[in-house]
Design a protein around this motif. Structure first.
Motif, PDB file in Angstrom:
ATOM      1  N   LEU A  49       0.816  -1.213   0.000  1.00  0.00           N
ATOM      2  CA  LEU A  49       0.000   0.000   0.000  1.00  0.00           C
ATOM      3  C   LEU A  49       0.851   1.265   0.000  1.00  0.00           C
ATOM      4  O   LEU A  49       0.470   2.284  -0.571  1.00  0.00           O
ATOM      5  N   PHE A  50       2.024   1.203   0.644  1.00  0.00           N
ATOM      6  CA  PHE A  50       2.876   2.388   0.772  1.00  0.00           C
ATOM      7  C   PHE A  50       4.307   2.076   0.336  1.00  0.00           C
ATOM      8  O   PHE A  50       5.247   2.146   1.138  1.00  0.00           O
ATOM      9  N   PRO A  51       4.510   1.707  -0.919  1.00  0.00           N
ATOM     10  CA  PRO A  51       5.856   1.352  -1.372  1.00  0.00           C
ATOM     11  C   PRO A  51       6.840   2.513  -1.306  1.00  0.00           C
ATOM     12  O   PRO A  51       8.040   2.290  -1.222  1.00  0.00           O
ATOM     13  N   GLY A  52       6.330   3.743  -1.335  1.00  0.00           N
ATOM     14  CA  GLY A  52       7.220   4.892  -1.230  1.00  0.00           C
ATOM     15  C   GLY A  52       7.541   5.277   0.198  1.00  0.00           C
ATOM     16  O   GLY A  52       8.367   6.150   0.445  1.00  0.00           O
ATOM     17  N   ALA A  53       6.876   4.635   1.172  1.00  0.00           N
ATOM     18  CA  ALA A  53       7.110   4.948   2.588  1.00  0.00           C
ATOM     19  C   ALA A  53       6.908   3.682   3.409  1.00  0.00           C
ATOM     20  O   ALA A  53       6.269   3.707   4.466  1.00  0.00           O
ATOM     21  N   SER A  54       7.468   2.578   2.942  1.00  0.00           N
ATOM     22  CA  SER A  54       7.196   1.298   3.591  1.00  0.00           C
ATOM     23  C   SER A  54       7.781   1.217   4.993  1.00  0.00           C
ATOM     24  O   SER A  54       7.176   0.614   5.889  1.00  0.00           O
ATOM     25  N   ASP A  55       8.966   1.828   5.235  1.00  0.00           N
ATOM     26  CA  ASP A  55       9.545   1.795   6.577  1.00  0.00           C
ATOM     27  C   ASP A  55       8.629   2.472   7.587  1.00  0.00           C
ATOM     28  O   ASP A  55       8.385   1.953   8.681  1.00  0.00           O
ATOM     29  N   ALA A  56       8.105   3.634   7.220  1.00  0.00           N
ATOM     30  CA  ALA A  56       7.198   4.356   8.113  1.00  0.00           C
ATOM     31  C   ALA A  56       5.914   3.564   8.334  1.00  0.00           C
ATOM     32  O   ALA A  56       5.410   3.473   9.461  1.00  0.00           O
ATOM     33  N   ALA A  57       5.377   2.970   7.259  1.00  0.00           N
ATOM     34  CA  ALA A  57       4.141   2.191   7.379  1.00  0.00           C
ATOM     35  C   ALA A  57       4.352   0.986   8.294  1.00  0.00           C
ATOM     36  O   ALA A  57       3.506   0.684   9.149  1.00  0.00           O
ATOM     37  N   VAL A  58       5.475   0.293   8.142  1.00  0.00           N
ATOM     38  CA  VAL A  58       5.757  -0.876   8.971  1.00  0.00           C
ATOM     39  C   VAL A  58       5.947  -0.476  10.423  1.00  0.00           C
ATOM     40  O   VAL A  58       5.451  -1.146  11.342  1.00  0.00           O
ATOM     41  N   ALA A  59       6.673   0.616  10.673  1.00  0.00           N
ATOM     42  CA  ALA A  59       6.898   1.068  12.047  1.00  0.00           C
ATOM     43  C   ALA A  59       5.581   1.397  12.737  1.00  0.00           C
ATOM     44  O   ALA A  59       5.365   1.045  13.900  1.00  0.00           O
ATOM     45  N   ARG A  60       4.687   2.082  12.032  1.00  0.00           N
ATOM     46  CA  ARG A  60       3.402   2.455  12.625  1.00  0.00           C
ATOM     47  C   ARG A  60       2.500   1.239  12.800  1.00  0.00           C
ATOM     48  O   ARG A  60       1.810   1.099  13.817  1.00  0.00           O
ATOM     49  N   LEU A  61       2.497   0.363  11.813  1.00  0.00           N
ATOM     50  CA  LEU A  61       1.712  -0.860  11.924  1.00  0.00           C
ATOM     51  C   LEU A  61       2.225  -1.730  13.060  1.00  0.00           C
ATOM     52  O   LEU A  61       1.446  -2.366  13.781  1.00  0.00           O
ATOM     53  N   ASN A  62       3.539  -1.764  13.250  1.00  0.00           N
ATOM     54  CA  ASN A  62       4.142  -2.585  14.286  1.00  0.00           C
ATOM     55  C   ASN A  62       3.695  -2.168  15.681  1.00  0.00           C
ATOM     56  O   ASN A  62       3.650  -2.985  16.597  1.00  0.00           O
ATOM     57  N   VAL A  63       3.340  -0.886  15.858  1.00  0.00           N
ATOM     58  CA  VAL A  63       2.837  -0.424  17.153  1.00  0.00           C
ATOM     59  C   VAL A  63       1.586  -1.213  17.548  1.00  0.00           C
ATOM     60  O   VAL A  63       1.383  -1.539  18.724  1.00  0.00           O
TER      61      VAL A  63
END
Length: 399
Positions: free
Chosen positions: A322-336
């Protein structure tokens, strides 16, 4: 980036997942022993269990900022040894404050580790151009089996926690640190059909369904990891040795589900795989709640593991798509929301168990995990099926 470098990165990351599986299993399967060693009451135990995911969630949020400067590989390289040392500290103390400090450090380190580890996994999957995320989590499950088996040995031979943990840490710490030399963040093209996630920002309303699925899945997982041993001992009347088996059985079927899960995603798509997993997990919780004895309870936990096995890896993978241009940020937030699930699930099941019954408490994760069936459509992005089963990573020219 060469194929060989991607393969080495994939292998070293799988080792990291394995090591974390061992470490976490050694902690959660010995919760009754930790409770005895530190004299933690049943009423106070949920507070100790809740503190770990709270601190882990804070660390996950902070990791998003740190990886923007140094990259996820650097964070993972240093977080994993810290997690292992924190585990050793849990087995070393005797006073209540010792347990609080050791578990707090464990939580902080785990938050950074989980976020950075899944960031690397999502980026490598994008570089490969096919579903490989379940394979990393299969390595975690294999580590969980090894860790639960080592915990059984410690309980069987009445070893102290420190004596159980020391040889494991002594072996795994240098393995993890040496393996970290080959961590690599994969790079791949941003697909034209990425839609709202194509840019550099994370749109929370798009991420929210995945956050809910992650929360429900970890409420289920935390129920198993934090309460399965106690459930078998106190409700189903098993021995301390047998109480270590449910988590091991759960991890065995989790491993099996994840070992074949990538193939299922390529053939059937993520939506069908996640829905089937949610239904099976709900059935597993129902069987746990009505189990007449220890061995039926163990069988129920095996069904539960097979169902939950596919949900979390596919949730991280969906965020990356969904967020290939910001995958690190998406994963970090999802990981919460991994830790939100632990924070809600562990105390909730404990409180309901004390106030009502542990059998009845199993209905809560059962209902929530079944709600995932409704949200499974969020996994149906354009890239939900990967390729034609090709096995070679996509070669990326980074100039």
């Amino acid at each position: 980036m060469t194929d060989a470098r991607l393969r080495r990165g994939r292998g070293s990351l799988a080792v990291s997942f394995f090591v974390q599986g061992v470490t976490f299993a050694l902690l959660v399967t010995r919760i009754p022993a930790i409770q005895d060693q530190y004299g933690i009451s049943d009423g106070l135990l949920p507070a100790f269990l809740a503190a770990v995911p709270i601190l882990a969630g804070v660390a996950s949020v902070a990791t998003e900022k740190v990886v923007a400067r140094v990259g996820p590989a650097v964070v993972l390289r240093w977080a994993q040894p810290f997690v292992l040392l924190a585990l050793l500290a849990v087995g070393l103390g005797s006073e209540l404050w010792h347990a609080a400090v050791a578990l707090g450090l464990f939580g902080i380190a785990v938050g950074a580790l989980d976020a950075s580890m899944n960031m690397l996994g999502v980026s490598l999957q994008r570089a490969y151009g096919r579903s490989i995320m379940l394979g990393f989590h299969a390595a975690y499950s294999l580590g969980g089996i090894a860790g639960a088996s080592l915990a059984w040995v410690g309980a069987h031979w009445h070893l102290s926690l420190f004596a159980s943990y020391l040889p494991v840490v002594a072996v795994l710490l240098p393995v993890a640190f040496v393996g970290s030399r080959w961590y690599v963040a994969g790079e791949g093209p941003v697909p034209d059909e990425a839609g709202e996630g194509k840019g550099s920002g994370v749109v929370f309303k798009v991420l929210l369904p995945l956050c809910l699925v992650m929360t429900f899945a970890y409420i289920g997982d935390s129920t198993v990891s934090n309460w399965s041993a106690k459930y078998l001992q106190d409700v189903l009347g098993s021995s301390e040795e047998l109480a270590t088996v449910p988590y091991n059985a759960y991890m065995v079927t989790t491993l099996l589900g994840r070992a074949v899960g990538d193939f299922g995603v390529r053939r059937l798509g993520a939506v069908a795989v996640v829905r089937a997993g949610a239904v099976l997990a709900g059935l597993g919780f129902a069987l746990v709640a009505v189990a007449p004895g220890a061995w039926v309870g163990i069988a129920a936990f095996t069904v539960l593991g097979l169902g939950l096995s596919v949900i979390v890896p596919q949730t991280f993978a969906a965020a990356g798509r969904l967020f290939p241009g910001a995958s690190d940020a998406a994963v970090a937030r999802l990981n919460v929301f991994n830790y939100v699930g632990f924070l809600v699930g562990s105390p909730l099941v404990g409180a309901l168990g004390d106030a009502w019954s542990y059998r009845g408490a199993m209905a809560v994760p059962m209902v929530l995990v079944l709600v995932t069936v409704v949200y499974a459509t969020s996994f149906g992005s354009r890239e939900a099926r990967y390729g034609g089963g090709h096995e070679r990573p996509r070669t990326v020219d980074v100039g």
